[in-house]
Design a protein around this motif. Structure first.
Motif, PDB file in Angstrom:
ATOM      1  N   LEU A   5       0.840  -1.201   0.000  1.00  0.00           N
ATOM      2  CA  LEU A   5       0.000   0.000   0.000  1.00  0.00           C
ATOM      3  C   LEU A   5       0.876   1.252   0.000  1.00  0.00           C
ATOM      4  N   ARG A   6       1.949   1.248   0.816  1.00  0.00           N
ATOM      5  CA  ARG A   6       2.868   2.388   0.832  1.00  0.00           C
ATOM      6  C   ARG A   6       3.549   2.566  -0.516  1.00  0.00           C
ATOM      7  N   ASP A   7       3.983   1.454  -1.109  1.00  0.00           N
ATOM      8  CA  ASP A   7       4.632   1.505  -2.423  1.00  0.00           C
ATOM      9  C   ASP A   7       3.658   2.071  -3.461  1.00  0.00           C
ATOM     10  N   LEU A   8       2.435   1.575  -3.455  1.00  0.00           N
ATOM     11  CA  LEU A   8       1.427   2.031  -4.419  1.00  0.00           C
ATOM     12  C   LEU A   8       1.118   3.517  -4.233  1.00  0.00           C
ATOM     13  N   ALA A   9       1.003   3.950  -3.003  1.00  0.00           N
ATOM     14  CA  ALA A   9       0.688   5.356  -2.732  1.00  0.00           C
ATOM     15  C   ALA A   9       1.783   6.290  -3.244  1.00  0.00           C
ATOM     16  N   GLY A  10       3.001   5.796  -3.330  1.00  0.00           N
ATOM     17  CA  GLY A  10       4.110   6.608  -3.815  1.00  0.00           C
ATOM     18  C   GLY A  10       4.280   6.599  -5.326  1.00  0.00           C
ATOM     19  N   ARG A  11       3.439   5.851  -5.998  1.00  0.00           N
ATOM     20  CA  ARG A  11       3.547   5.745  -7.454  1.00  0.00           C
ATOM     21  C   ARG A  11       2.862   6.899  -8.150  1.00  0.00           C
ATOM     22  N   ASN A  12       3.288   7.114  -9.382  1.00  0.00           N
ATOM     23  CA  ASN A  12       2.721   8.132 -10.250  1.00  0.00           C
ATOM     24  C   ASN A  12       1.586   7.505 -11.038  1.00  0.00           C
ATOM     25  N   ARG A  13       0.523   8.233 -11.260  1.00  0.00           N
ATOM     26  CA  ARG A  13      -0.640   7.695 -11.980  1.00  0.00           C
ATOM     27  C   ARG A  13      -0.327   7.350 -13.428  1.00  0.00           C
ATOM     28  N   ARG A  14       0.824   7.812 -13.944  1.00  0.00           N
ATOM     29  CA  ARG A  14       1.188   7.509 -15.333  1.00  0.00           C
ATOM     30  C   ARG A  14       2.105   6.301 -15.443  1.00  0.00           C
ATOM     31  N   GLU A  15       2.366   5.637 -14.349  1.00  0.00           N
ATOM     32  CA  GLU A  15       3.230   4.454 -14.388  1.00  0.00           C
ATOM     33  C   GLU A  15       2.509   3.289 -15.041  1.00  0.00           C
ATOM     34  N   ASP A  16       3.251   2.236 -15.271  1.00  0.00           N
ATOM     35  CA  ASP A  16       2.733   1.045 -15.935  1.00  0.00           C
ATOM     36  C   ASP A  16       1.479   0.517 -15.232  1.00  0.00           C
ATOM     37  N   THR A  17       0.389   0.421 -15.990  1.00  0.00           N
ATOM     38  CA  THR A  17      -0.901  -0.003 -15.435  1.00  0.00           C
ATOM     39  C   THR A  17      -0.820  -1.393 -14.820  1.00  0.00           C
ATOM     40  N   ALA A  18      -0.152  -2.323 -15.492  1.00  0.00           N
ATOM     41  CA  ALA A  18      -0.069  -3.691 -14.966  1.00  0.00           C
ATOM     42  C   ALA A  18       0.658  -3.714 -13.620  1.00  0.00           C
ATOM     43  N   GLU A  19       1.692  -2.912 -13.498  1.00  0.00           N
ATOM     44  CA  GLU A  19       2.430  -2.869 -12.236  1.00  0.00           C
ATOM     45  C   GLU A  19       1.574  -2.254 -11.125  1.00  0.00           C
ATOM     46  N   ILE A  20       0.863  -1.186 -11.442  1.00  0.00           N
ATOM     47  CA  ILE A  20      -0.015  -0.546 -10.457  1.00  0.00           C
ATOM     48  C   ILE A  20      -1.121  -1.508 -10.026  1.00  0.00           C
ATOM     49  N   GLU A  21      -1.726  -2.191 -10.987  1.00  0.00           N
ATOM     50  CA  GLU A  21      -2.794  -3.144 -10.645  1.00  0.00           C
ATOM     51  C   GLU A  21      -2.255  -4.294  -9.812  1.00  0.00           C
ATOM     52  N   GLY A  22      -1.059  -4.765 -10.128  1.00  0.00           N
ATOM     53  CA  GLY A  22      -0.444  -5.839  -9.345  1.00  0.00           C
ATOM     54  C   GLY A  22      -0.169  -5.408  -7.911  1.00  0.00           C
ATOM     55  N   LEU A  23       0.349  -4.195  -7.751  1.00  0.00           N
ATOM     56  CA  LEU A  23       0.589  -3.665  -6.400  1.00  0.00           C
ATOM     57  C   LEU A  23      -0.722  -3.505  -5.631  1.00  0.00           C
ATOM     58  N   PHE A  24      -1.769  -3.068  -6.337  1.00  0.00           N
ATOM     59  CA  PHE A  24      -3.062  -2.916  -5.672  1.00  0.00           C
ATOM     60  C   PHE A  24      -3.562  -4.268  -5.168  1.00  0.00           C
ATOM     61  N   ARG A  25      -3.513  -5.275  -6.018  1.00  0.00           N
ATOM     62  CA  ARG A  25      -3.956  -6.614  -5.596  1.00  0.00           C
ATOM     63  C   ARG A  25      -3.128  -7.121  -4.416  1.00  0.00           C
ATOM     64  N   GLN A  26      -1.828  -6.869  -4.462  1.00  0.00           N
ATOM     65  CA  GLN A  26      -0.963  -7.280  -3.362  1.00  0.00           C
ATOM     66  C   GLN A  26      -1.337  -6.549  -2.083  1.00  0.00           C
ATOM     67  N   ALA A  27      -1.557  -5.238  -2.183  1.00  0.00           N
ATOM     68  CA  ALA A  27      -1.924  -4.437  -1.002  1.00  0.00           C
ATOM     69  C   ALA A  27      -3.247  -4.906  -0.415  1.00  0.00           C
ATOM     70  N   VAL A  28      -4.208  -5.170  -1.271  1.00  0.00           N
ATOM     71  CA  VAL A  28      -5.509  -5.650  -0.799  1.00  0.00           C
ATOM     72  C   VAL A  28      -5.327  -6.947  -0.016  1.00  0.00           C
ATOM     73  N   GLY A  29      -4.513  -7.854  -0.543  1.00  0.00           N
ATOM     74  CA  GLY A  29      -4.241  -9.111   0.161  1.00  0.00           C
ATOM     75  C   GLY A  29      -3.526  -8.891   1.487  1.00  0.00           C
ATOM     76  N   GLU A  30      -2.534  -8.000   1.492  1.00  0.00           N
ATOM     77  CA  GLU A  30      -1.815  -7.704   2.729  1.00  0.00           C
ATOM     78  C   GLU A  30      -2.723  -7.105   3.791  1.00  0.00           C
ATOM     79  N   LEU A  31      -3.781  -6.437   3.345  1.00  0.00           N
ATOM     80  CA  LEU A  31      -4.719  -5.816   4.287  1.00  0.00           C
ATOM     81  C   LEU A  31      -5.853  -6.763   4.684  1.00  0.00           C
ATOM     82  N   GLY A  32      -5.745  -8.027   4.282  1.00  0.00           N
ATOM     83  CA  GLY A  32      -6.661  -9.053   4.764  1.00  0.00           C
ATOM     84  C   GLY A  32      -7.964  -9.200   4.009  1.00  0.00           C
TER      85      GLY A  32
END
Length: 170
Positions: free
Chosen positions: A38-65
């Motif tokens: 979640l911290r990594d994702l929050a520090g990302r730019n909205r113009r970064e690679d969509t697949a990477e952003i979506e992957g980080l989001f899924r990971q963050a959601v899982g880490e948050l239970g």
């Protein structure tokens, strides 16, 4: 409702586009939620690679239970959300119907099916809105009633959908 799950279902139905996920992550951090992804994702730019952003989001959601729900579960959450907005007066029957006509079909409970049925067919509503104002008023009243009935079940239903999504991820 769990804020992470709310962002997750909204992402699945397209209310939160991938480029907005870093800002959503920052908002989740601001309310006290935290995880490395979640911290990594929050520090990302909205113009970064969509697949990477979506992957980080899924990971963050899982880490948050929780888990990113499947499309049917997310659509059912959206039905409850739309019904709640209509019942609260923050959306008009036409706005709600237009969103449903974009292809929402997921409904399993009686109130969900009743709400979809009350929305009806776009062509019928278009016809009665201009040529039969009294019939249009009947449609609006029926849709508001169905929305109110569905919104009364929203907390329990969406909570159950969240639990089902969590269980499926485990």
């Amino acid at each position: 409702m769990d804020q992470v799950f709310a962002v997750a279902w909204q992402y699945v139905v397209g209310l939160v586009p991938p480029e907005d996920l870093p800002m959503e992550a920052a908002q989740l951090l601001a309310v006290g939620l935290d995880s490395p992804a979640l911290r990594d994702l929050a520090g990302r730019n909205r113009r970064e690679d969509t697949a990477e952003i979506e992957g980080l989001f899924r990971q963050a959601v899982g880490e948050l239970g929780t888990a990113v729900p499947d499309e049917e579960t997310a659509e059912r959450c959206l039905l409850h959300h739309l019904a709640g907005q209509l019942a609260a007066g923050s959306r008009t029957p036409g706005e709600v119907a237009a969103r449903v006509w974009q292809g929402l079909t997921a409904a399993q409970t009686g109130p969900e099916r009743e709400f979809l049925q009350a929305v009806g067919d776009k062509y019928h509503v278009d016809f009665i809105s201009s040529d039969h104002p009294a019939a249009f008023q009947v449609w609006e009243t029926a849709l508001r009633s169905a929305a109110e009935r569905l919104s009364r079940t929203a907390s329990a239903e969406v909570g159950a959908l969240h639990e089902r999504s969590r269980s499926a991820a485990s």
